[in-house]
Design a protein around this motif. Structure first.
Motif, PDB file in Angstrom:
ATOM      1  N   MET A 152       0.655  -0.876   0.068  1.00 48.61           N
ATOM      2  CA  MET A 152       0.116  -0.148   0.205  1.00 48.61           C
ATOM      3  C   MET A 152       0.778   1.115   0.094  1.00 48.61           C
ATOM      4  O   MET A 152       0.629   2.162  -1.019  1.00 48.61           O
ATOM      5  CB  MET A 152      -1.071  -0.144   1.027  1.00 48.61           C
ATOM      6  CG  MET A 152      -1.738   1.384   1.362  1.00 48.61           C
ATOM      7  SD  MET A 152      -2.756   1.319   2.835  1.00 48.61           S
ATOM      8  CE  MET A 152      -3.659  -0.250   2.609  1.00 48.61           C
ATOM      9  N   TRP A 153       1.923   1.747   0.449  1.00 49.30           N
ATOM     10  CA  TRP A 153       2.558   1.946   1.117  1.00 49.30           C
ATOM     11  C   TRP A 153       3.789   2.715  -0.917  1.00 49.30           C
ATOM     12  O   TRP A 153       3.519   3.635  -0.861  1.00 49.30           O
ATOM     13  CB  TRP A 153       3.863   2.399   2.076  1.00 49.30           C
ATOM     14  CG  TRP A 153       4.861   3.126   1.912  1.00 49.30           C
ATOM     15  CD1 TRP A 153       5.153   4.893   2.130  1.00 49.30           C
ATOM     16  CD2 TRP A 153       5.835   3.168   1.547  1.00 49.30           C
ATOM     17  NE1 TRP A 153       6.102   5.339   2.394  1.00 49.30           N
ATOM     18  CE2 TRP A 153       6.906   4.488   2.122  1.00 49.30           C
ATOM     19  CE3 TRP A 153       7.031   2.464   0.992  1.00 49.30           C
ATOM     20  CZ2 TRP A 153       8.109   4.697   1.198  1.00 49.30           C
ATOM     21  CZ3 TRP A 153       8.273   2.657   0.657  1.00 49.30           C
ATOM     22  CH2 TRP A 153       8.819   3.287   0.695  1.00 49.30           C
ATOM     23  N   LEU A 154       4.139   1.454  -0.539  1.00 46.67           N
ATOM     24  CA  LEU A 154       4.751   1.525  -2.084  1.00 46.67           C
ATOM     25  C   LEU A 154       4.087   1.667  -3.540  1.00 46.67           C
ATOM     26  O   LEU A 154       4.298   2.734  -4.271  1.00 46.67           O
ATOM     27  CB  LEU A 154       5.377  -0.081  -3.000  1.00 46.67           C
ATOM     28  CG  LEU A 154       6.670   0.086  -3.783  1.00 46.67           C
ATOM     29  CD1 LEU A 154       7.626   1.215  -3.674  1.00 46.67           C
ATOM     30  CD2 LEU A 154       7.092  -0.429  -4.109  1.00 46.67           C
ATOM     31  N   PHE A 155       2.804   1.434  -3.150  1.00 43.15           N
ATOM     32  CA  PHE A 155       1.921   1.234  -5.229  1.00 43.15           C
ATOM     33  C   PHE A 155       0.860   1.898  -4.850  1.00 43.15           C
ATOM     34  O   PHE A 155       0.746   3.068  -5.895  1.00 43.15           O
ATOM     35  CB  PHE A 155       1.194   0.019  -6.040  1.00 43.15           C
ATOM     36  CG  PHE A 155       2.769  -0.955  -6.059  1.00 43.15           C
ATOM     37  CD1 PHE A 155       3.194  -0.424  -6.949  1.00 43.15           C
ATOM     38  CD2 PHE A 155       3.437  -2.158  -5.443  1.00 43.15           C
ATOM     39  CE1 PHE A 155       4.389  -1.523  -7.001  1.00 43.15           C
ATOM     40  CE2 PHE A 155       3.953  -2.622  -5.629  1.00 43.15           C
ATOM     41  CZ  PHE A 155       4.286  -1.994  -6.485  1.00 43.15           C
ATOM     42  N   ALA A 156       0.644   2.568  -3.479  1.00 40.75           N
ATOM     43  CA  ALA A 156      -0.819   3.298  -3.201  1.00 40.75           C
ATOM     44  C   ALA A 156      -0.300   4.848  -3.251  1.00 40.75           C
ATOM     45  O   ALA A 156      -0.820   5.657  -3.859  1.00 40.75           O
ATOM     46  CB  ALA A 156      -1.753   2.972  -2.807  1.00 40.75           C
ATOM     47  N   VAL A 157       0.580   4.904  -2.086  1.00 43.35           N
ATOM     48  CA  VAL A 157       1.070   6.589  -1.306  1.00 43.35           C
ATOM     49  C   VAL A 157       2.214   6.784  -2.355  1.00 43.35           C
ATOM     50  O   VAL A 157       1.990   7.960  -2.656  1.00 43.35           O
ATOM     51  CB  VAL A 157       0.933   5.778   0.015  1.00 43.35           C
ATOM     52  CG1 VAL A 157       1.512   7.839   0.055  1.00 43.35           C
ATOM     53  CG2 VAL A 157       0.075   5.447   0.179  1.00 43.35           C
ATOM     54  N   THR A 158       2.932   6.523  -3.016  1.00 45.25           N
ATOM     55  CA  THR A 158       4.012   6.968  -3.400  1.00 45.25           C
ATOM     56  C   THR A 158       4.091   6.603  -4.420  1.00 45.25           C
ATOM     57  O   THR A 158       4.458   7.933  -5.183  1.00 45.25           O
ATOM     58  CB  THR A 158       5.696   5.532  -2.685  1.00 45.25           C
ATOM     59  OG1 THR A 158       5.485   5.531  -1.468  1.00 45.25           O
ATOM     60  CG2 THR A 158       6.413   6.736  -3.695  1.00 45.25           C
ATOM     61  N   LEU A 159       4.015   5.518  -5.373  1.00 46.01           N
ATOM     62  CA  LEU A 159       3.889   6.107  -6.791  1.00 46.01           C
ATOM     63  C   LEU A 159       2.231   5.817  -7.033  1.00 46.01           C
ATOM     64  O   LEU A 159       2.455   6.324  -9.021  1.00 46.01           O
ATOM     65  CB  LEU A 159       3.989   4.639  -7.147  1.00 46.01           C
ATOM     66  CG  LEU A 159       6.144   4.217  -7.208  1.00 46.01           C
ATOM     67  CD1 LEU A 159       6.181   2.418  -7.631  1.00 46.01           C
ATOM     68  CD2 LEU A 159       6.627   4.937  -8.055  1.00 46.01           C
ATOM     69  N   ARG A 160       1.766   6.106  -6.584  1.00 45.25           N
ATOM     70  CA  ARG A 160      -0.198   6.154  -7.283  1.00 45.25           C
ATOM     71  C   ARG A 160      -0.522   5.271  -8.072  1.00 45.25           C
ATOM     72  O   ARG A 160      -0.771   5.664  -9.036  1.00 45.25           O
ATOM     73  CB  ARG A 160      -0.359   7.586  -7.118  1.00 45.25           C
ATOM     74  CG  ARG A 160       0.326   8.482  -5.887  1.00 45.25           C
ATOM     75  CD  ARG A 160      -0.394   9.555  -6.028  1.00 45.25           C
ATOM     76  NE  ARG A 160       0.180  10.920  -4.771  1.00 45.25           N
ATOM     77  CZ  ARG A 160      -0.079  12.413  -4.667  1.00 45.25           C
ATOM     78  NH1 ARG A 160      -0.677  12.900  -5.613  1.00 45.25           N
ATOM     79  NH2 ARG A 160       0.304  12.623  -3.410  1.00 45.25           N
ATOM     80  N   VAL A 161      -0.451   3.790  -8.388  1.00 43.54           N
ATOM     81  CA  VAL A 161      -0.613   3.342  -9.912  1.00 43.54           C
ATOM     82  C   VAL A 161      -1.542   2.487  -9.225  1.00 43.54           C
ATOM     83  O   VAL A 161      -2.317   2.211  -9.691  1.00 43.54           O
ATOM     84  CB  VAL A 161       0.568   2.154  -9.775  1.00 43.54           C
ATOM     85  CG1 VAL A 161       0.042   1.241 -11.238  1.00 43.54           C
ATOM     86  CG2 VAL A 161       1.500   3.050  -9.384  1.00 43.54           C
ATOM     87  N   PHE A 162      -1.849   2.262  -7.457  1.00 44.06           N
ATOM     88  CA  PHE A 162      -3.315   1.987  -7.381  1.00 44.06           C
ATOM     89  C   PHE A 162      -4.456   2.127  -6.219  1.00 44.06           C
ATOM     90  O   PHE A 162      -3.571   3.382  -5.559  1.00 44.06           O
ATOM     91  CB  PHE A 162      -3.098   0.314  -7.083  1.00 44.06           C
ATOM     92  CG  PHE A 162      -2.985  -0.880  -8.275  1.00 44.06           C
ATOM     93  CD1 PHE A 162      -3.045  -1.275  -8.855  1.00 44.06           C
ATOM     94  CD2 PHE A 162      -1.153  -1.033  -7.770  1.00 44.06           C
ATOM     95  CE1 PHE A 162      -2.706  -2.704 -10.040  1.00 44.06           C
ATOM     96  CE2 PHE A 162      -0.429  -1.787  -8.875  1.00 44.06           C
ATOM     97  CZ  PHE A 162      -1.281  -2.562  -9.796  1.00 44.06           C
ATOM     98  N   PRO A 163      -5.346   2.271  -6.372  1.00 48.26           N
ATOM     99  CA  PRO A 163      -5.967   2.965  -5.272  1.00 48.26           C
ATOM    100  C   PRO A 163      -5.729   2.313  -3.924  1.00 48.26           C
ATOM    101  O   PRO A 163      -5.311   1.528  -3.461  1.00 48.26           O
ATOM    102  CB  PRO A 163      -7.276   2.546  -5.853  1.00 48.26           C
ATOM    103  CG  PRO A 163      -7.730   2.193  -6.657  1.00 48.26           C
ATOM    104  CD  PRO A 163      -6.227   1.238  -6.766  1.00 48.26           C
ATOM    105  N   VAL A 164      -5.407   2.898  -2.827  1.00 54.65           N
ATOM    106  CA  VAL A 164      -5.289   2.848  -1.012  1.00 54.65           C
ATOM    107  C   VAL A 164      -6.559   2.313  -0.737  1.00 54.65           C
ATOM    108  O   VAL A 164      -5.916   1.089  -0.021  1.00 54.65           O
ATOM    109  CB  VAL A 164      -5.239   4.091  -0.682  1.00 54.65           C
ATOM    110  CG1 VAL A 164      -4.797   3.571   1.079  1.00 54.65           C
ATOM    111  CG2 VAL A 164      -3.980   5.318  -1.036  1.00 54.65           C
ATOM    112  N   ALA A 165      -7.035   2.116  -0.740  1.00 55.16           N
ATOM    113  CA  ALA A 165      -8.483   0.935  -0.560  1.00 55.16           C
ATOM    114  C   ALA A 165      -9.809   1.766  -1.461  1.00 55.16           C
ATOM    115  O   ALA A 165      -9.703   2.073  -1.832  1.00 55.16           O
ATOM    116  CB  ALA A 165      -8.155   1.429   1.051  1.00 55.16           C
ATOM    117  N   GLY A 166     -10.708   0.647  -0.818  1.00 53.64           N
ATOM    118  CA  GLY A 166     -11.427   0.439  -1.640  1.00 53.64           C
ATOM    119  C   GLY A 166     -12.198  -0.742  -2.150  1.00 53.64           C
ATOM    120  O   GLY A 166     -10.877  -1.622  -2.100  1.00 53.64           O
TER     121      GLY A 166
END
Length: 317
Positions: A152-166
């Motif tokens: 979550m930290w790498l791909f959602a928060v940092t790179l913003r490739v995927f949604p954080v949650a949902g």
């Protein structure tokens, strides 16, 4: 094969009966009650008693179990205390996300485990084998929730490739559906991939020592065909068994992952029901999960018996 199948199905009956008793007793013998959750901390003892009486919680345990099992046998798991709907409906609404997550995680696990396990077996004792074994050990050692948070930290928060949650249902399209499930499925799949890779490696190593493999090599059959047509074919049964148990673990082990990624699956349903002491929902979810695991084990046993006649003879013994 029919006799073997009927025996395996018959063996499920006492298992599910024991599970139903355990599920029923664990829920009702734990501290707390639904009335306190409904009425709040300021409720009087008389108010709590009246609510418990209206819910049938003051009846003797054996009587409540018989009534509950009578409903279960007819497909009626009762009604939720809080959601004002049948438990079967609540489970049906939350089962889709859990099933999608488990299937995608299983696919990811297989795509990682099978090639890596075969390569590790063919390179047995080499540096490649050692590296892959270390990776598998890390996959087993790292807790699933920590893997989820790291992804979550790498791909959602940092790179913003995927949604954080949902969660996005299939009605919103395959792309959105898979995009929201990608990170939780990877976090679950990596753990299972590590276990499956170790099983694949050991099974292929054992299969490579068989006479049929040595004969094929002596005849000049290509190494690729030797591995695919002979080694993997003989190693398929233990791998198949591991895949079946792995899928059952994904169904039951998605609770924490669903909570981290806010996925409205069975894990979220049972977690919220435990907090509110919604007994019928908790019992229904646990019973359905136990039934799913029993069915998965049955399918694995039947597949084992279909591929290996010796298994049917052991089952008849």
């Amino acid at each position: 094969m029919l006799k073997y199948t009927l025996k395996r199905i018959g063996a499920m009956v006492p298992v599910m009966l024991i599970i139903s008793v355990v599920v029923f007793l664990i829920i009702y013998l734990t501290p707390g009650d639904p009335a306190s959750s409904m009425l709040g901390m300021e409720a009087s003892a008389d108010q709590i008693e009246r609510v418990n009486d209206s819910l049938g919680l003051n009846e003797p345990l054996p009587q409540r179990y018989v009534e509950w099992m009578g409903g279960v046998l007819t497909g009626d798991l009762g009604d939720s205390y809080f959601m004002r709907q049948p438990v079967t409906q609540a489970i049906a609404e939350h089962f889709g996300p859990t099933l999608s997550l488990a299937l995608l995680a299983q696919l990811i696990a297989l795509l990682i485990a099978l090639p890596c396990g075969v390569v590790a077996a063919l390179k047995h004792g080499s540096r490649t084998d050692a590296v892959l074994r270390v990776v598998a050990l890390l996959g087993v050692a790292i807790p699933g929730f920590l893997m989820a948070l790291m992804l979550m930290w790498l791909f959602a928060v940092t790179l913003r490739v995927f949604p954080v949650a949902g969660y996005a249902p299939l009605s919103k399209g395959w792309f959105s559906h898979l995009r929201y499930l990608a990170l939780p499925a990877i976090s679950l799949g990596c753990v299972q991939a590590a276990l499956l890779m170790r099983m694949t490696r050991s099974s292929v190593i054992e299969a490579m020592q068989l006479d049929c493999v040595k004969t094929a090599r002596a005849k000049g059959v290509s190494e690729v065909r030797v591995v695919l047509a002979h080694a993997l074919r003989n190693a398929a049964l233990p791998i198949l068994t591991s895949v079946g148990y792995s899928f059952g673990a994904l169904i039951t082990g998605a609770v924490v992952t669903e909570a981290i990624f806010n996925i409205p699956g069975l894990g979220q349903l049972v977690t919220s029901s435990i907090e509110r002491r919604d007994y019928p929902v908790i019992q229904g979810v646990l019973l359905v999960i136990a039934l799913l695991n029993s069915v998965i084990n049955l399918v694995v046993d039947l597949a084992y018996g279909a591929f290996d006649p010796r298994a049917r003879k052991w089952g008849d013994a």
